[in-house]
Design a protein around this motif. Structure first.
Motif, short mmCIF file in Angstrom:
data_model
loop_
_atom_site.label_atom_id
_atom_site.label_comp_id
_atom_site.label_asym_id
_atom_site.label_seq_id
_atom_site.Cartn_x
_atom_site.Cartn_y
_atom_site.Cartn_z
N TYR A 1 -3.54 0.86 -8.72
CA TYR A 1 -3.70 -0.09 -7.61
C TYR A 1 -2.34 -0.25 -6.87
N GLU B 1 -9.97 1.84 0.50
CA GLU B 1 -8.59 1.46 0.72
C GLU B 1 -8.69 -0.13 1.00
N SER B 2 -9.55 -1.14 0.66
CA SER B 2 -9.77 -2.32 0.85
C SER B 2 -9.33 -3.21 -0.37
N TRP B 3 -8.03 -3.91 -0.23
CA TRP B 3 -7.60 -4.64 -1.22
C TRP B 3 -7.16 -5.96 -0.92
N GLN C 1 -11.34 -8.69 -10.60
CA GLN C 1 -11.78 -7.39 -10.07
C GLN C 1 -13.16 -7.28 -9.89
N ARG D 1 0.77 -1.31 -0.14
CA ARG D 1 0.11 -0.10 -0.04
C ARG D 1 1.01 1.39 0.08
N TYR E 1 -6.93 -6.63 -5.85
CA TYR E 1 -8.25 -6.29 -6.28
C TYR E 1 -9.10 -5.51 -5.37
N ARG E 2 -9.61 -4.37 -5.67
CA ARG E 2 -10.15 -3.66 -4.78
C ARG E 2 -11.55 -4.21 -4.43
N SER F 1 -15.08 -6.89 -6.09
CA SER F 1 -15.52 -5.56 -5.77
C SER F 1 -16.86 -5.57 -4.78
#
Length: 749
Positions: free
Chosen positions: A135, A593-595, A642, A127, A587-588, A646
């Protein structure tokens, strides 16, 4: 100085036997360091063959100088690498275990799937890299594995020095967190950062910039360098703009600032820019690749790239020198299996009794000294009130009382040291240092070469004061060659070495991988230093150790040159894609900001991922059952993943994937990584007289018998002036008072 291309007269570690059972670069590089320094290294491959054999020439490079296992042999050192929980340590030899999690905490023994990519996500560094509207990016080249290898070699040699029976436990997750998180966890503790999610992906500016014929990299480490940079780009009008004098201000006005920089850089060639930057002593570098580095005049002059034994590819030479010569490995010839004589284990830490004078600054030099101090050496950090360690000012609030004691970088890398100040530009201060050198075991510094030479403290000057001392010099580019006097930091040598070249978005510029060159340089230097001390124990003679920061980074980027010269293919930037993995990406998911990071290495993992996603096309396309088929469609797979991710929760989805055997992780917030269930051990609460109680990262491995790494908190400026100047330099209270009164030593910059 002797010809650096010549071989040293006798291997430093002659008579030391090492058995290596590695699985990745980490264990293999540890064994390679020890072999380069003259140990007999026996490679015991895992059942089914070494996994690195699939990477061809890289395996040949890392296994050079080793010999295959003839069966059970007795050894002085065992280097073992595990996919999960390290096994029990045998009684007797020094044992170094490398594994993803270590042997402590809740995760070992669970069979938790992982890859280097998911470790980068799990530790938080993902991050920190990339740009806000795209990304998060991985660091190319698997840098933490190389650092883990250098740390393993350091721990092994410390154990040998300490009596020959000890165990070190090196977790790749912890090394990842230490190597690329840039101590933002310490910063968040100091500032009381909010738990609200924030986008942390910001490029340094200036950093890697386009030129008329390529790319150039900058790294500005001081306000003076920023002011000089504004003059360099012919914008003196910006000197009066207070907002642009700060990182935050340049971020806020990124388009305007970047346009001003590019308007100048794109009008000039890389060579022209480097020549002008050198006049200002602005750290700058060409941004090189695995092909272009081979033509660089500096590496050519130093003879750094050599042919492998078969003549089919080129690879780095040994990245450190002893008395001006690169070491030679012991011949990889069969040895006996007779029992090894071992001294009984010494009490206390393995480096107890060793006195080190630490002139190191910033991260690389300070990290080397902190490793030695944490392992028991008496390390005396020497600064000047006129020239404090630059790490003290990084992140500090200039309006705060005693701001120089609040720099989060300094606090993160200077445990367990005593500290004094001496103005070495004054004869009296220099005389005190010379007195201390006469009684020390090690003198360590990472200045540009001219600094020590101007003080009369090059190797000849130091050796005249103490023939038995080991002097470790860590200049950015080495003591010889056309770049010897260039100033360079981690970002500089990352740009130079090719580490930037393989980090970045597929259609974007090279990106700095967040500092791994510094801990690599520090750990590499520590291993070389301990090899020299091993030799000194036998001969009583001192030695000059040269461990250039750039050559450590070039070693970390070795695979680029190896692949380019073996196959003609120059690795480039591929975002989060990497050979051997498909799909692999971040992947979001639902929430700010959660990946979610996913990394598929096997057909079985793909089948498990396919079952969980339930995407019909993945079942219908038979080509996706193979790695080659997935690799051909990895961009499409990323888009489909993705869309699927999501609407999902990152944490729940990661746990579901892990239970099914798919390597996955939530991209952690690096500001609060000290709360991570598997990383809490790496942070210890320290009571600091100015910063207060703060949790700080310590040495990123465990060592037999060490319950707590942090014995002394990071020192305030000149904290131990009176104690050290009396005890070590032999000065009277009146003489110390006189030095203080004249400003030669003190506690305020």
């Amino acid at each position: 100085m002797a010809d650096e291309s010549a071989e040293s007269a006798e291997p430093l570690l002659a008579g030391l036997r090492v058995v290596e059972t590695s699985r990745s670069v980490a264990g293999a590089y540890a064994g390679r360091i020890l072999a380069d320094c003259g140990a007999e290294v026996i490679l015991r491959e895992p059942e089914g063959g070494h996994p690195l054999r699939a990477r061809g020439p890289l395996f040949a490079f890392l296994s050079a100088g080793k010999r295959p296992s003839p069966g059970d042999v007795d050894a002085d050192v065992l280097i073992r690498e595990w996919d999960d929980l390290p096994g029990p340590a045998p009684a007797g030899p020094v044992t170094v275990d490398i594994s993803p999690w270590g042997s402590a905490g809740p995760w070992p023994g669970q069979g938790r799937p992982w890859t280097d990519f998911t470790l980068q996500a799990e530790c938080g560094s993902l991050r920190l890299r990339g740009v806000p509207d795209s990304y998060p990016l991985m660091a190319g080249g698997r840098p933490a594995e190389w650092v883990a290898g250098a740390l393993a070699a350091t721990a092994a040699l410390a154990g040998v020095r300490g009596g020959g029976t000890a165990r070190a436990d090196i977790p790749l997750l912890g090394v990842n967190a230490y190597v690329t998180n840039l101590f933002v966890d310490a910063l968040s503790t100091l500032t009381g950062a909010s738990r609200e999610p924030v986008v942390m992906r910001r490029r340094l500016s200036p950093s890697v910039e386009p030129t008329a014929d390529g790319w150039v990299g900058f790294n500005l480490a001081s306000a003076q360098q920023l002011q000089d940079f504004m003059i360099l780009i012919e914008r003196p009008d910006l000197l009066e703009d207070q907002e642009l004098s700060t990182h935050a201000g340049r971020y806020a006005r990124e388009k305007e600032w970047t346009a001003a920089v590019h308007a100048w850089t794109t009008r000039h060639t890389t060579a022209e820019i480097l020549e002008r930057a050198a006049l200002f002593r602005i750290p700058a570098s060409p941004v090189l690749s695995g092909a272009t580095i081979l033509r660089d005049p500096h590496v050519v002059a130093r003879g750094f790239y050599v042919d492998d034994a078969t003549g089919t590819f080129k690879h780095p030479a040994v990245p450190f020198l002893f008395d001006g010569r690169r070491p030679r490995a012991a011949p990889a010839e069969p040895g006996g299996s007779e029992p090894r004589p071992r001294p009984g284990k010494a009490g206390g830490l393995p480096l107890a009794g060793l006195r080190v004078l630490d002139l190191g600054t910033w991260w690389a030099g300070s990290f080397t000294a902190t490793l030695l101090a944490s392992l028991g050496a008496d390390v005396i950090k020497i600064e000047s009130t006129r020239r404090i360690d630059g790490a003290r000012v990084l992140g500090g609030d200039p309006s705060a009382e005693q701001w120089w004691e609040r720099g989060y970088f300094f606090l993160g890398i200077n445990h367990n040291k005593r500290a004094i100040t001496l103005d070495l530009t004054q004869p009296e201060g220099l005389d005190v240092l010379k007195t201390m050198i006469a009684g020390a075991d090690v003198l360590l510094e990472n200045f540009a070469p001219r600094v020590m030479e101007n003080l009369g403290l090059d190797w000849d000057g130091v050796r005249a004061l103490n023939p038995s001392i080991v002097m470790l010099r860590m200049p950015a580019f080495g003591l010889t060659g056309p770049l010897r006097d260039r100033v360079g930091y981690a970002q500089t040598v990352e740009q130079y070495s090719g580490l930037c070249w393989v980090t970045g978005y597929p259609d974007g510029p090279p990106v700095n991988p967040s500092g791994p060159a510094d801990p690599m340089g520090g750990a590499n230097a520590a291993a070389a230093l301990l090899a020299a001390l091993h030799r000194r124990a036998a001969t009583g003679q001192g030695m000059l150790v040269e461990a250039p920061l750039a050559e450590a980074a070039l070693t970390m980027a070795a695979e680029q040159v190896i692949e380019a010269t073996a196959t003609g293919v120059v690795p480039g930037r591929a975002g989060n894609h990497a050979p051997g993995f498909a799909p692999q990406g971040v992947y979001r998911c639902e929430g700010a900001e959660s990946w979610l990071a996913i990394s598929v290495a096997t057909d079985a993992q793909w089948a498990a991922l396919r079952a969980i996603t339930g995407l019909p096309r993945w079942h219908e396309d038979a080509s996706l059952a193979t790695y080659d088929g997935r690799k051909a469609q990895e961009d499409l797979l990323d888009r489909e993943l993705q869309d699927w991710a999501s609407t999902r929760r990152a944490g729940q989805t990661a746990e579901e994937l892990l239970r099914a055997g798919v390597p996955a992780a939530v991209a952690a917030d690096p500001r609060f990584i000290h709360d991570h269930p598997q990383l809490g051990w790496m942070f210890e609460e320290v009571g600091h007289p100015v910063a207060g109680k703060i949790r700080l990262p310590v040495v990123p491995f465990a060592y037999d018998g060490v319950a707590s790494w942090s014995v002394l908190p990071p020192p305030t400026l000149g904290r131990d002036n009176r104690e050290v100047l009396s005890e070590v330099a032999g000065l009277s209270p009146a003489e110390i008072d006189d030095l203080i009164a004249r400003g030669i030593c003190g506690t305020h910059p």
